[in-house]
Design an enzyme around this catalytic site. Sequence first.
Site: not given
Ligand code: F6R
Length: 244
Positions: A70, A139, A141, A146
Amino acid sequence: MLHPRILVAKTADEAGVLAANEFEAVIAKKPAAVIGLATGSTPLPLYRELIAREKAGKIDFSKVRSANLDEYKGLAPTHEQSYRKFMQDNLLDHISIKPENTIVPLGQAEDIQKMCEEYEAKIEEWGGVDCQLLGIGHDGHIGFNEPEDHFPAMTHEVQLTEMTIDANKRFFESIDDVPRAAITMGIGTIMAARKIVMIVTGADKKEILKKTFWGPVDPQVPASILQFHPDVTLICDEAAYPFN
Ligand code: F6R
């Protein structure tokens, strides 16, 4: 429902080491493997370990291709908080992967729809993702998919939820600087990967981890779709493991 193979590490650093074992094995078997990469705090120990292993001659990234999950909409690849910049700083600039063999969605594309289609086409041209790395949001994701009333299939634009904007504000000067939209691989893109490695670390992720693999499959918990994937390795630390 399928259950993941679960590896429980003592610490987040050890989780990175265990995840590096998975990627090392994939690349040893297929030197031109296509690896799916993620940003955020969770993969940092893994990326440090991968850099160290290439320096030690245990992994060779020179033929590997990488596709990121992403990117924030509107951010230039050089922006301090863009995911392209994050990947360069934390992994890609330190390994032998060729720049032309790395793709991250273009946050500044004029025609987002077209860029998303080209992104999917590139992954397909490469023969699909061999091993996809995932973290998870509080959440549920994955990528920036989301909670919704359906599982979005392909790479697409998303509006970020308040929870995600709030969680990501730590990287920006103020919450107002956090982009409100992003581009993400879809759930279908992720599910098409032949192998998935999900890393989950920290006590704050325990509850969502339990819902993901031991609750109903529900688009309100996007990661729960992984219960339908036949090759998921879940690597968590003791703090996140729901059954301690
Ligand atoms: C980022 C991504 C997100 C993160 C998620 C957890 O490329 O795909 O889904 O994996 O937001 O983020 P952290 O690791 O910072 O808790």
